[in-house]
Structures are given as C-alpha cells and as structure tokens.
Design a protein around this motif. Structure first.
Motif, PDB file in Angstrom:
ATOM      1  N   LEU A  28       0.805  -1.161  -0.013  1.00  0.00           N
ATOM      2  CA  LEU A  28      -0.026  -0.009   0.068  1.00  0.00           C
ATOM      3  C   LEU A  28       0.872   1.060  -0.008  1.00  0.00           C
ATOM      4  CD1 LEU A  28      -2.516  -0.888   2.704  1.00  0.00           C
ATOM      5  CD2 LEU A  28      -2.798  -1.358   0.161  1.00  0.00           C
ATOM      6  N   LYS A  29       0.332   2.277  -0.593  1.00  0.00           N
ATOM      7  CA  LYS A  29       1.093   3.521  -0.572  1.00  0.00           C
ATOM      8  C   LYS A  29       0.188   4.615  -0.541  1.00  0.00           C
ATOM      9  CE  LYS A  29       3.783   3.814  -4.392  1.00  0.00           C
ATOM     10  NZ  LYS A  29       4.664   4.104  -5.051  1.00  0.00           N
ATOM     11  N   GLY A  30       0.600   5.919  -0.223  1.00  0.00           N
ATOM     12  CA  GLY A  30      -0.203   7.206  -0.031  1.00  0.00           C
ATOM     13  C   GLY A  30       0.644   8.496   0.234  1.00  0.00           C
ATOM     14  N   GLY A  31       0.169   9.425   0.156  1.00  0.00           N
ATOM     15  CA  GLY A  31       0.876  10.600   0.148  1.00  0.00           C
ATOM     16  C   GLY A  31       0.196  11.781  -0.691  1.00  0.00           C
ATOM     17  N   PHE A  32       0.897  13.108  -0.731  1.00  0.00           N
ATOM     18  CA  PHE A  32       0.435  14.119  -1.099  1.00  0.00           C
ATOM     19  C   PHE A  32       0.906  14.607  -2.409  1.00  0.00           C
ATOM     20  CE2 PHE A  32       1.294  14.405   3.645  1.00  0.00           C
ATOM     21  CZ  PHE A  32       0.177  14.928   4.182  1.00  0.00           C
ATOM     22  N   ASN A  33      -0.348  15.096  -3.044  1.00  0.00           N
ATOM     23  CA  ASN A  33      -0.060  15.896  -4.444  1.00  0.00           C
ATOM     24  C   ASN A  33       0.136  17.358  -4.383  1.00  0.00           C
ATOM     25  OD1 ASN A  33      -0.339  13.337  -5.455  1.00  0.00           O
ATOM     26  ND2 ASN A  33      -2.256  13.504  -6.559  1.00  0.00           N
ATOM     27  N   ALA A  49      -3.140  21.675  -3.477  1.00  0.00           N
ATOM     28  CA  ALA A  49      -3.111  20.460  -2.519  1.00  0.00           C
ATOM     29  C   ALA A  49      -3.855  19.477  -2.800  1.00  0.00           C
ATOM     30  CB  ALA A  49      -2.703  20.750  -1.031  1.00  0.00           C
ATOM     31  N   GLY A  50      -3.520  18.217  -2.905  1.00  0.00           N
ATOM     32  CA  GLY A  50      -4.470  17.024  -3.080  1.00  0.00           C
ATOM     33  C   GLY A  50      -3.813  15.586  -2.219  1.00  0.00           C
ATOM     34  N   PHE A  51      -4.293  14.440  -2.619  1.00  0.00           N
ATOM     35  CA  PHE A  51      -3.605  13.125  -1.857  1.00  0.00           C
ATOM     36  C   PHE A  51      -3.709  12.097  -3.266  1.00  0.00           C
ATOM     37  CE2 PHE A  51      -7.988  12.896  -0.540  1.00  0.00           C
ATOM     38  CZ  PHE A  51      -8.121  11.241  -0.791  1.00  0.00           C
ATOM     39  N   ALA A  52      -2.944  11.144  -2.952  1.00  0.00           N
ATOM     40  CA  ALA A  52      -3.077  10.128  -3.667  1.00  0.00           C
ATOM     41  C   ALA A  52      -2.671   8.841  -2.884  1.00  0.00           C
ATOM     42  CB  ALA A  52      -1.966  10.139  -4.714  1.00  0.00           C
ATOM     43  N   ALA A  53      -3.668   7.513  -3.094  1.00  0.00           N
ATOM     44  CA  ALA A  53      -3.521   6.489  -2.332  1.00  0.00           C
ATOM     45  C   ALA A  53      -3.909   5.351  -2.900  1.00  0.00           C
ATOM     46  CB  ALA A  53      -4.320   6.458  -0.837  1.00  0.00           C
ATOM     47  N   GLU A  70       0.950  -0.314 -10.388  1.00  0.00           N
ATOM     48  CA  GLU A  70       0.126   0.337  -9.403  1.00  0.00           C
ATOM     49  C   GLU A  70      -1.267   0.736  -9.687  1.00  0.00           C
ATOM     50  OE1 GLU A  70       4.152   2.547  -7.693  1.00  0.00           O
ATOM     51  OE2 GLU A  70       2.360   3.805  -8.066  1.00  0.00           O
ATOM     52  N   LEU A  71      -2.103   0.879  -8.614  1.00  0.00           N
ATOM     53  CA  LEU A  71      -3.393   1.248  -8.959  1.00  0.00           C
ATOM     54  C   LEU A  71      -3.779   2.321  -7.799  1.00  0.00           C
ATOM     55  CD1 LEU A  71      -6.045   0.671 -10.804  1.00  0.00           C
ATOM     56  CD2 LEU A  71      -6.455  -1.185  -8.858  1.00  0.00           C
ATOM     57  N   LEU A  72      -3.760   3.624  -8.334  1.00  0.00           N
ATOM     58  CA  LEU A  72      -3.945   4.725  -7.224  1.00  0.00           C
ATOM     59  C   LEU A  72      -4.962   5.710  -7.408  1.00  0.00           C
ATOM     60  CD1 LEU A  72      -0.285   5.796  -7.603  1.00  0.00           C
ATOM     61  CD2 LEU A  72      -1.239   4.454  -5.772  1.00  0.00           C
ATOM     62  N   TYR A  73      -5.928   6.150  -6.333  1.00  0.00           N
ATOM     63  CA  TYR A  73      -6.476   7.393  -6.565  1.00  0.00           C
ATOM     64  C   TYR A  73      -5.997   8.403  -6.364  1.00  0.00           C
ATOM     65  CZ  TYR A  73      -9.984  10.877  -5.076  1.00  0.00           C
ATOM     66  OH  TYR A  73     -10.800  12.191  -5.256  1.00  0.00           O
ATOM     67  N   SER A  74      -5.932   9.521  -7.249  1.00  0.00           N
ATOM     68  CA  SER A  74      -5.172  10.828  -7.107  1.00  0.00           C
ATOM     69  C   SER A  74      -6.102  12.138  -7.522  1.00  0.00           C
ATOM     70  CB  SER A  74      -4.173  10.472  -8.140  1.00  0.00           C
ATOM     71  OG  SER A  74      -3.226  11.521  -7.972  1.00  0.00           O
ATOM     72  N   GLN A  75      -5.854  13.004  -6.671  1.00  0.00           N
ATOM     73  CA  GLN A  75      -6.578  14.391  -6.807  1.00  0.00           C
ATOM     74  C   GLN A  75      -5.687  15.307  -7.397  1.00  0.00           C
ATOM     75  OE1 GLN A  75      -7.525  15.496  -2.826  1.00  0.00           O
ATOM     76  NE2 GLN A  75      -9.664  14.596  -3.039  1.00  0.00           N
ATOM     77  N   LYS A  76      -6.081  15.543  -8.730  1.00  0.00           N
ATOM     78  CA  LYS A  76      -5.171  16.665  -9.338  1.00  0.00           C
ATOM     79  C   LYS A  76      -6.247  17.868  -9.707  1.00  0.00           C
ATOM     80  CE  LYS A  76      -3.169  12.494 -11.924  1.00  0.00           C
ATOM     81  NZ  LYS A  76      -2.893  11.796 -12.981  1.00  0.00           N
TER      82      LYS A  76
END
Length: 224
Positions: A28-33, A49-53, A70-76
């Motif tokens: 698993l991974k996550g963080g900031f955009n 700012a957003g996030f991805a996980a 990878e399979l990530l939800y990401s806010q852009k």
C-alpha cells in the motif's frame, strides 16, 4: 492462437523468474499531491494540494531491477487566480482520477534496499470533478460545478521519480506525473465560456495538461 499461447507462456516465464530471483511483493502507498495545469492555456494556474492513495505489486527480477504496476486514486487539478480576467475571482478545480502507472524500478543498494529510480507510462481514468469558483470582496459569491462532460475520460501520461527503500518494506518517494493528453475535450465548453488567464470569454475548453508532484510513503509485504 500461437501468438496468444506464446504471450501467455512468456508472461508465466517472466513471473516465475521474478518470483524465483527476488519474489513478488504487494503493498500500500499514499501521500500528498501538488497539482497544477501546464500547456498553452495554463496562464494563471497555480499549485493546489491533494492526495493519492492505493496499492501496488512489485515483480523483482533481481536486487537491481523490478517491474511495479500500481492502482492509485489521485486528486489533480489547479488553482486559478483572477479567473476569467476578473480580479478577486478564484477557481479551484479538483479532478479525481484512477491512475494506473506501469513502472520500471532500479534500486542501487544491496538486498533491494537503498536509493531507487522509477519511470514508466501511465493511464488515468476520470472518477469525479469539482470546480469551485469564488468571488471575494464584501459580497462573497460562490458557484460549484461537478459535471465531467468537458473532461477527457481517459488520459495518457508518464511518471518519473526517485526515492529510498529504507527497509525491505518501508519506502519514501518523490515523483513527477505529467499527462500527454489534454484535461479537457477539444471544442466548446458545456460548463464555462472561458479560457483561464484570458480576459476574453471565447466559449472553448482550455488546452491544458495535468502536472503533478507527488510525495509518497509505501509499505511492501512478501518477497524474500
């Protein structure tokens, strides 16, 4: 049929070799955009700012080389000041994507640990949209648009990054994600008659691309 059987055989062989040499990891991974728009009509676009996980698989061919889908939800999206040329008007665009990068990772340390470099193509699929426009001053007004009609539902891009594999499980990474495809469809806008950064209302969607810096923390399980 022969090509299909050959492809399946090659896939099985590659997966078997990866498992035999360095194992298959999952995690698993996550963080900031930090996301903004680039491109012809990106004038006035600033980072928001957003996030991805999400999750990933890592197929190790050796301590040096591995493949990581990878399979990530990401806010852009982006923050645009003086929207439509109006002083004090700000647009904050948040577009949620399902990102599917396919990365080649090179790790410079021993036993799969140490600094690493990763790069590869990425496909992104639109999940939702939220455009929030606010006008300041004494009489604050705001409008919200959640339509995805103007957005390209599938975009193609690329990813490149660096990081450090601290232990066999824990890693830290910094990457850049850029889109080759445009965020918006060509032609007339259904939601806005605008071009960001312009004082003219021309009724067309802007020519912009997603441009995102990502800081991520990951943890992998499995492997040897």
């Amino acid at each position: 049929m022969k090509n299909l059987l050959l492809s399946l055989g090659l896939l099985v062989g590659v997966t078997g070799a990866a498992h035999a040499q360095n194992g298959v990891k999952y995690g698993l991974k996550g963080g900031f955009n930090g996301a903004t728009f680039s491109g012809t009509d990106s004038k006035g676009s600033e980072y928001k700012a957003g996030f991805a996980a999400g999750g990933f698989l890592n197929f190790g061919f050796s301590d040096l080389v591995s493949i990581q889908p990878e399979l990530l939800y990401s806010q852009k999206g982006a923050s645009i000041d003086n929207f439509q040329g109006a002083s004090g008007t700000t647009l904050k665009s948040t577009v949620g994507y399902l990102d599917v990068p396919l990365l080649v990772r090179l790790t410079a340390g021993d036993d799969g640990k140490g600094p690493f470099f990763e790069a590869g193509p990425q496909g992104s699929f639109v999940l939702h949209n939220r455009d929030f426009t606010q006008t300041g001053g004494n009489d604050t007004q705001s409008t919200k648009n959640t339509s995805t009609d103007d957005l390209n539902k599938v975009v193609i891009g690329y990813v490149a990054g660096i990081g450090y594999q601290i232990t066999s499980g824990l890693s830290l990474g910094l990457r850049y994600s850029g889109d080759i495809s445009q965020v918006y469809k060509d032609g007339a806008s259904r939601a806005y008659a605008f071009k960001p950064g312009s004082t003219q209302l021309n009724g067309n969607n802007p020519n912009v691309h997603n441009s995102v810096f990502q800081f991520q923390v990951g943890y992998a399980f499995g492997g040897r």
